[in-house]
Design an enzyme around this catalytic site. Structure first.
Site, mmCIF file in Angstrom:
data_model
loop_
_atom_site.group_PDB
_atom_site.id
_atom_site.type_symbol
_atom_site.label_atom_id
_atom_site.label_comp_id
_atom_site.label_asym_id
_atom_site.label_seq_id
_atom_site.Cartn_x
_atom_site.Cartn_y
_atom_site.Cartn_z
ATOM 1 N N ASN A 132 8.807 -7.378 3.971
ATOM 2 C CA ASN A 132 8.785 -6.105 3.238
ATOM 3 C C ASN A 132 9.972 -5.227 3.655
ATOM 4 O O ASN A 132 10.351 -5.210 4.810
ATOM 5 C CB ASN A 132 7.456 -5.382 3.529
ATOM 6 C CG ASN A 132 7.407 -3.953 2.997
ATOM 7 O OD1 ASN A 132 7.212 -3.018 3.748
ATOM 8 N ND2 ASN A 132 7.585 -3.787 1.703
ATOM 9 N N GLY A 133 10.500 -4.509 2.667
ATOM 10 C CA GLY A 133 11.532 -3.518 2.950
ATOM 11 C C GLY A 133 12.744 -3.632 2.056
ATOM 12 O O GLY A 133 13.524 -4.571 2.166
ATOM 13 N N GLY A 166 7.151 -2.248 -2.636
ATOM 14 C CA GLY A 166 6.584 -0.913 -2.713
ATOM 15 C C GLY A 166 7.295 -0.059 -3.739
ATOM 16 O O GLY A 166 7.000 -0.107 -4.942
ATOM 17 N N ARG A 167 8.295 0.698 -3.278
ATOM 18 C CA ARG A 167 8.900 1.723 -4.126
ATOM 19 C C ARG A 167 9.506 1.183 -5.409
ATOM 20 O O ARG A 167 9.464 1.861 -6.445
ATOM 21 C CB ARG A 167 9.930 2.506 -3.308
ATOM 22 C CG ARG A 167 9.261 3.385 -2.257
ATOM 23 C CD ARG A 167 10.242 3.838 -1.213
ATOM 24 N NE ARG A 167 10.761 2.705 -0.462
ATOM 25 C CZ ARG A 167 11.743 2.772 0.412
ATOM 26 N NH1 ARG A 167 12.319 3.924 0.635
ATOM 27 N NH2 ARG A 167 12.154 1.700 1.054
ATOM 28 N N PRO A 193 0.853 -1.199 0.000
ATOM 29 C CA PRO A 193 0.000 0.000 0.000
ATOM 30 C C PRO A 193 0.884 1.242 0.000
ATOM 31 O O PRO A 193 1.827 1.331 0.787
ATOM 32 C CB PRO A 193 -0.774 -0.116 1.323
ATOM 33 C CG PRO A 193 0.098 -0.967 2.206
ATOM 34 C CD PRO A 193 0.830 -1.901 1.284
ATOM 35 N N MET A 194 0.602 2.185 -0.889
ATOM 36 C CA MET A 194 1.367 3.442 -0.896
ATOM 37 C C MET A 194 0.409 4.594 -1.160
ATOM 38 O O MET A 194 -0.154 4.703 -2.264
ATOM 39 C CB MET A 194 2.465 3.402 -1.961
ATOM 40 C CG MET A 194 3.635 2.501 -1.585
ATOM 41 S SD MET A 194 4.956 2.532 -2.818
ATOM 42 C CE MET A 194 4.248 1.502 -4.085
ATOM 43 N N CYS A 215 2.318 2.999 9.844
ATOM 44 C CA CYS A 215 2.543 4.336 9.300
ATOM 45 C C CYS A 215 3.268 5.217 10.315
ATOM 46 O O CYS A 215 2.804 5.380 11.442
ATOM 47 C CB CYS A 215 1.231 4.994 8.887
ATOM 48 S SG CYS A 215 1.502 6.644 8.203
#
Ligand SMILES: Cc1cc2nc3c(=O)[nH]c(=O)nc-3n(C[C@H](O)[C@H](O)[C@H](O)COP(=O)(O)O)c2cc1C
Length: 327
Positions: A204-205, A228-229, A17-18, A102
């Site tokens: 994640n990460g 994500g990114r 999610p972003m 978050c």
């Protein structure tokens, strides 16, 4: 094959999610390229959803082609979160995710997001209330802890499991770190969480390329990987990773595919958004999409000067035409 309740995660790759990024257009683009097992919506404020704020409801629109889709909610009040989750289920989402990761001040001040890692009793009540409210799979996404002095992700993971969550996702950074440091140095913590829980763990990460996914799976034993990114620079990363996992050579995106992607994304956005906002979004995405493209900087500079949608479209076309001529 990994399943969250009845929902297959095939392949076990998740679009993270972003906020401001994983909107309906981007999710659809990633889904159409393929290789992604689950896409996630940008986070939704439970209070705004329950109050029926029109902007929030508009943000939550999705289409069947995106499925399976997870909708992430955040908030600090168990009853509001439970009601928001009920609405998420009623909208037809496949999975409901709770944000406990978050680190933004605005969210922390309301004791939501990662602030819940500072109040595990409240976190437990929220997971329990949401679990009772819905029958679709529930997941919880969190970080290592508020800071390095308080790494309580194992405790929170056990709470989520005990309260009936189907899976947890761990971003291997603390809230204080925000996005600094290298999460890959803390992937060992994903392995510790995996070892501590019976439910699936999504790692994640700082996955940057397909090979990193295989490394994370091997190093941590996690059940799925969330990206994500890296997906904003390379929306093909899921398909490339799925190829790698299946023993096929991953294919780099051609210039023609990039051209099609940018123009396709543009058409999705332009069809819906008012033109100034459409330009703002497209500038942002074109900036990411053209990283690593020869002379991509020229296009990025050019589009920053443009004021209207048709000139943007023409500039992108012209940019890619120069390669056609060279070929
Ligand atoms: C622009 C941006 C917006 C984000 N919004 C959210 C969000 O709404 N909910 C959430 O749980 N995480 C959010 N994150 C965190 C990502 O989901 C992910 O955990 C983080 O970026 C680390 O993964 P990556 O290294 O693959 O990007 C956001 C990250 C970015 C860069």
């Amino acid at each position: 094959m990994l399943r969250l309740g009845p929902v297959p995660l095939d392949p076990p790759l998740v679009l993270a999610p972003m906020a401001g990024v994983t909107d309906r257009d981007f999710r659809l683009i990633v889904r159409r390229i393929g290789g992604v097992g689950l896409v996630t919506m940008e986070f939704i404020a439970s209070r705004a959803l329950v109050r029926g704020v029109a902007k929030t409801l508009d943000l939550m629109h999705f289409v069947a082609e995106e499925r399976p889709i997870s909708i992430q909610i955040y908030g600090s009040d168990p009853d509001t979160m439970a009601e928001a989750a009920r609405q998420v289920e009623a909208m037809g989402a496949d999975v409901c995710d709770i944000n406990m990761g978050c680190p933004a001040n605005k969210v922390l001040k309301g004791c939501a997001g990662c602030a819940l890692m500072g109040d595990l009793e409240l976190a437990r009540r929220i997971v329990a209330a949401v679990r009772r409210a819905i029958s679709i799979p529930l997941t919880v996404k969190f970080r290592l802890g508020l800071d390095h002095e308080r790494p309580n992700f194992l405790e929170l993971g056990r709470i989520c499991e005990g309260e009936g969550a189907q899976a947890v996702a761990l971003h291997a950074r603390t809230a204080r770190q925000m996005f600094s440091g290298d999460a890959r140095e803390r992937w060992g913590e994903i392995a510790r969480l995996k070892a501590a829980l019976a439910i699936p763990v999504i790692g994640n990460g700082d996955v940057r390329e397909p090979a990193d996914v295989l490394a994370m799976l091997a190093e941590t034993g996690c059940d799925a990987v969330m990206i994500g990114r890296a997906a904003t620079r390379n929306p093909w990363i899921f398909r490339q990773t799925a190829d790698l996992m299946a023993g096929r050579a991953p294919e780099a995106a051609s210039l023609a595919a990039r051209r099609e992607l940018i123009l396709g994304h543009f058409q999705l956005v332009a069809a819906r958004e008012e033109s100034r906002w459409a330009l703002h979004k497209l500038r942002k995405f074109t900036g990411w999409y053209t990283h690593g493209v020869p002379r991509g900087r020229e296009l990025r500079q050019r589009i920053n000067e443009l004021e209207d949608v048709p000139s943007f479209l023409a500039a992108v076309e012209a940019f890619f035409e120069q390669f056609d001529e060279a070929a």
